[in-house]
Design a protein around this motif. Structure first.
Motif, PDB file in Angstrom:
ATOM      1  N   SER A   1       0.837  -1.184   0.000  1.00 60.48           N
ATOM      2  CA  SER A   1       0.000   0.000   0.000  1.00 60.48           C
ATOM      3  C   SER A   1       0.881   1.246   0.000  1.00 60.48           C
ATOM      4  O   SER A   1       2.097   1.164   0.173  1.00 60.48           O
ATOM      5  CB  SER A   1      -0.889   0.005   1.249  1.00 60.48           C
ATOM      6  N   SER A   2       0.280   2.386  -0.184  1.00 58.19           N
ATOM      7  CA  SER A   2       1.045   3.634  -0.140  1.00 58.19           C
ATOM      8  C   SER A   2       1.583   3.859   1.268  1.00 58.19           C
ATOM      9  O   SER A   2       0.882   3.643   2.253  1.00 58.19           O
ATOM     10  CB  SER A   2       0.155   4.808  -0.545  1.00 58.19           C
ATOM     11  N   PRO A   3       2.854   4.270   1.399  1.00 54.98           N
ATOM     12  CA  PRO A   3       3.429   4.453   2.730  1.00 54.98           C
ATOM     13  C   PRO A   3       2.776   5.593   3.500  1.00 54.98           C
ATOM     14  O   PRO A   3       2.279   6.558   2.922  1.00 54.98           O
ATOM     15  CB  PRO A   3       4.905   4.784   2.425  1.00 54.98           C
ATOM     16  N   VAL A   4       2.779   5.464   4.821  1.00 47.98           N
ATOM     17  CA  VAL A   4       2.427   6.567   5.709  1.00 47.98           C
ATOM     18  C   VAL A   4       3.635   6.851   6.582  1.00 47.98           C
ATOM     19  O   VAL A   4       4.422   5.946   6.885  1.00 47.98           O
ATOM     20  CB  VAL A   4       1.188   6.258   6.571  1.00 47.98           C
ATOM     21  N   ARG A   5       3.796   8.091   6.959  1.00 48.05           N
ATOM     22  CA  ARG A   5       4.963   8.479   7.749  1.00 48.05           C
ATOM     23  C   ARG A   5       4.559   8.657   9.203  1.00 48.05           C
ATOM     24  O   ARG A   5       3.390   8.851   9.546  1.00 48.05           O
ATOM     25  CB  ARG A   5       5.544   9.789   7.220  1.00 48.05           C
ATOM     26  N   GLY A   6       5.544   8.592  10.078  1.00 40.91           N
ATOM     27  CA  GLY A   6       5.305   8.813  11.495  1.00 40.91           C
ATOM     28  C   GLY A   6       6.610   8.802  12.250  1.00 40.91           C
ATOM     29  O   GLY A   6       7.699   8.683  11.662  1.00 40.91           O
ATOM     30  N   ASP A   7       6.505   8.920  13.571  1.00 42.63           N
ATOM     31  CA  ASP A   7       7.640   8.711  14.469  1.00 42.63           C
ATOM     32  C   ASP A   7       7.129   7.743  15.529  1.00 42.63           C
ATOM     33  O   ASP A   7       6.731   8.134  16.623  1.00 42.63           O
ATOM     34  CB  ASP A   7       8.093  10.029  15.089  1.00 42.63           C
ATOM     35  N   PHE A   8       7.088   6.477  15.177  1.00 39.79           N
ATOM     36  CA  PHE A   8       6.367   5.477  15.955  1.00 39.79           C
ATOM     37  C   PHE A   8       7.052   5.122  17.262  1.00 39.79           C
ATOM     38  O   PHE A   8       6.423   4.534  18.148  1.00 39.79           O
ATOM     39  CB  PHE A   8       6.154   4.220  15.104  1.00 39.79           C
ATOM     40  N   ASP A   9       8.348   5.444  17.399  1.00 45.29           N
ATOM     41  CA  ASP A   9       9.042   5.181  18.656  1.00 45.29           C
ATOM     42  C   ASP A   9       9.501   6.459  19.340  1.00 45.29           C
ATOM     43  O   ASP A   9      10.231   6.407  20.341  1.00 45.29           O
ATOM     44  CB  ASP A   9      10.235   4.241  18.442  1.00 45.29           C
ATOM     45  N   ALA A  10       9.102   7.613  18.805  1.00 47.20           N
ATOM     46  CA  ALA A  10       9.375   8.918  19.420  1.00 47.20           C
ATOM     47  C   ALA A  10      10.855   9.173  19.642  1.00 47.20           C
ATOM     48  O   ALA A  10      11.245   9.796  20.637  1.00 47.20           O
ATOM     49  CB  ALA A  10       8.621   9.054  20.756  1.00 47.20           C
ATOM     50  N   ASP A  11      11.683   8.739  18.678  1.00 50.10           N
ATOM     51  CA  ASP A  11      13.117   9.000  18.817  1.00 50.10           C
ATOM     52  C   ASP A  11      13.571  10.196  17.985  1.00 50.10           C
ATOM     53  O   ASP A  11      14.767  10.497  17.913  1.00 50.10           O
ATOM     54  CB  ASP A  11      13.925   7.761  18.439  1.00 50.10           C
TER      55      ASP A  11
END
Length: 475
Positions: free
Chosen positions: A187-197
Motif C-alpha cells: 500500500s502507499s506508505p504513511v509516515r510517522g515517528d512510531f518510537d518517538a526518537d
C-alpha cells in the motif's frame, strides 16, 4: 499549533518549474468576476534554497511550511494524467506564486517498459514527504508500479527520491526502499515517528498477505531503514493512517490506525498505539465503526487523541442502506490518556440530499490557537467546525458556471475540508478547503482544482488559487 495535511497525488511526466498564482475573484462565464472563487494563476518564481529544518513539510528547508497538492491534466494521448505540486510557504504564509510541479522522471522513478499500455504507465500512487536520512530536507516517497523479470502483472513498490536545499534537482538520487524479500506489492506508505526518537519512520501493508511492515529511521542512502518490524498482527485493511509528526522536531510518539475493508459501509478500525523508545504495540485496540478519522488533541491536555466516525458513506445493496443507531451520524473521540470515549452527534444530511458516497471526512484544527483541537467535519452543506458545544459553518463555493458555461448545481458547489496548517506561524491554524467542477468531486472528492486557505474559521481567506494553469496544457 502547527499542523500538516496529507494530500494524495499521482506523479507522472516531465517537471515544470512555475511560479505565481494570484488571489482574487474568478471570472464567471460572462467575464464578470465571481466573488470568493479562486482565480487562475499568473506568473511564477522558483523557491529559494534554505538551510534545512526538522519539519517534514518544509520541502526546501527555509523554515516555512509548504503544501503538496495534486495537479490533473490530459496528455497528448488523451489519457488522464496526474502530477504533484509543491506550493511554498513564506514569512507571510503560503505563497502560491512560488511553486514547482513534479512528474515521474523528476523523482527518478523507474520507467515502464516500452510495451506497457497507456493504463499500465499510470501505475504510480500517493507521495508522502519525510526526512529519512536526517539531513534537514524532506525526501519524496512514492509508490510506483513495477514489473519484475518473470512476473505477470505489476506490483506497487515504494521508492525514495532524496531531497535537498534546491528543489527540484536535475538528476535526483532515487532508490527502492529495502523491504523483506517476501514482500511483493504494498500500500502507499504513511509516515510517522512510531518510537518517538525524533527520526522519521514509514509503514506499509503488503497487498496480498496483509502483512504490516514498519520501517524505523534513520534510513541509509541505499534505502535501508535502521530496523524493520513485521511483528504486528495481520488484518485486512483498506488504508493506513498515522498521527502527525511534530513539525518543530520535538519527538512525539505517533500511533497507527488500520482501516478495515469496506464495500461502502462504515469500516472497522484498529489502533496500534505508539510506545516511546520501543515502537508500535501489537496489542491493537478495536475502535468503533467509521470511515472518517482524525488525530489531534481534542481535550487540550497535551496528549494525542483520535476521532473516528461516520462519513455517511453507505452500501446501496438491499438491506444495507443504513447503519446501526450507535454508528449513524455519530463520531467518537478516544482520549490519549485512556479515559472514557466522548460521543459526538454529527450534522444531519438535508432531506433528500444524502447519497451512497457521503460528503467526506474529518480534520483536526485549532483555528483560535488555544491548544485544543476542534473537529472539522465535511457535510452536505458546508464544512462544520465542532468545538465543544459550539458549531461554526465554514462555507466556500465553486463558481455557478464552469469556464465552458455549464451550470453547476448549487448542492455540488460546496468545498470540502482537506486539512489545517499554521502557515504564517501565528499559532492559529488556517483551514484548507478544495473543490472541482467535475461531477466525480461531488461524489468522491476527486481531482480538486480550486483551493482556499482560510483565515481560521472566518469568512475571510488568506490565500486562494487554482491549479488549472499549473501546467501549460492543463484541462
Amino acid at each position: 499549533m502547527m499542523r500538516r495535511t496529507t494530500l494524495p497525488a499521482l506523479v507522472l511526466g516531465p517537471l515544470l518549474v512555475l511560479t505565481a498564482c494570484g488571489d482574487g475573484d474568478s471570472p464567471a462565464a460572462d467575464g464578470a468576476p465571481e466573488r470568493g472563487v479562486p482565480a487562475p494563476p499568473a506568473a511564477s518564481r522558483a523557491p529559494a534554497p534554505g538551510e534545512g529544518s526538522q519539519d517534514p513539510d518544509d520541502i526546501n528547508g527555509d523554515g516555512h511550511r509548504d503544501l503538496l497538492v495534486p495537479v490533473f491534466f490530459r496528455d497528448e494521448r488523451a489519457v488522464d494524467d496526474q502530477r504533484i505540486a509543491v506550493v511554498y510557504g513564506s514569512a507571510d504564509g503560503l505563497d502560491p506564486r512560488t511553486r514547482t510541479v513534479y512528474g515521474r522522471s523528476d523523482l527518478g522513478l523507474p520507467e515502464p517498459p516500452a510495451e506497457a499500455t497507456a493504463r499500465e504507465r499510470l501505475t504510480v500512487s500517493e507521495t508522502v514527504t519525510a526526512d529519512l536520512d536526517d539531513d534537514g530536507f524532506p525526501d519524496f516517497v512514492t509508490t510506483a508500479g513495477v514489473r519484475e523479470p518473470g512476473q505477470e502483472g505489476w506490483s506497487a513498490m515504494p521508492y525514495v527520491s532524496f531531497g535537498g536545499p534546491r528543489q527540484p534537482v536535475a538528476d535526483p538520487e532515487v532508490v527502492a526502499l529495502r523491504l523483506p524479500a517476501s514482500v511483493r506489492g504494498v500500500s502507499s506508505p504513511v509516515r510517522g515517528d512510531f518510537d518517538a526518537d525524533g527520526h522519521h519512520d514509514l509503514a506499509v501493508q503488503e497487498q496480498t498477505t496483509s502483512q504490516l511492515v514498519v520501517m524505523y529511521g534513520p534510513f541509509s542512502r541505499a534505502g535501508e531503514p535502521a530496523r524493520l518490524d513485521t511483528s504486528l498482527p495481520r488484518k485486512d485493511g483498506s488504508a493506513l493512517l498515522a498521527d502527525e509528526i511534530d513539525p518543530t522536531g520535538e519527538p512525539r510518539a505517533t500511533s497507527l490506525l488500520l482501516r478495515g475493508l469496506t464495500d461502502g459501509e462504515q469500516a472497522t478500525n484498529t489502533l496500534f498505539p505508539a510506545r516511546p523508545g520501543t515502537g508500535l504495540s501489537g496489542d491493537g485496540r478495536e475502535l468503533r465503526l467509521g470511515s472518517a478519522h482524525a488525530f489531534g488533541d481534542f481535550d487540550g491536555d497535551g496528549q494525542r487523541d483520535v476521532a473516528v466516525g461516520d462519513d455517511f458513506g453507505r452500501n446501496n445493496e438491499p438491506g444495507y442502506e443504513s447503519e446501526k443507531p450507535e454508528v449513524d451520524g455519530k463520531a467518537t473521540i478516544y482520549p490519549g490518556d485512556g479515559g472514557e470515549p466522548v460521543l459526538l452527534t454529527l450534522p444531519e444530511p438535508p432531506e433528500g440530499e444524502a447519497t451512497d458516497y457521503g460528503p467526506g471526512g474529518f480534520t483536526a484544527a485549532d483555528p483560535d490557537g488555544d491548544g485544543r483541537d476542534a473537529l472539522l467535519v465535511s457535510t452536505y452543506e458546508d464544512a462544520t467546525l465542532i468545538d465543544g458545544d459550539e458549531r461554526t459553518s465554514v462555507l466556500r463555493e465553486g463558481p455557478a458556471r464552469t469556464a465552458d458555461g455549464v451550470k453547476t448545481p448549487a448542492k455540488d458547489r460546496n468545498a470540502r475540508p482537506a486539512g489545517a496548517v499554521d502557515f504564517d506561524g501565528d499559532g492559529k491554524d488556517e483551514l484548507i478547503l478544495n473543490w472541482a467542477p467535475d461531477g466525480l468531486f461531488a461524489l468522491y472528492g476527486e481531482k480538486p482544482t480550486y483551493w482556499w486557505i482560510t483565515e481560521g474559521s472566518s469568512s475571510r481567506d488568506a490565500v486562494t488559487f487554482t491549479t488549472t494553469e499549473f501546467l501549460p496544457h492543463g484541462p
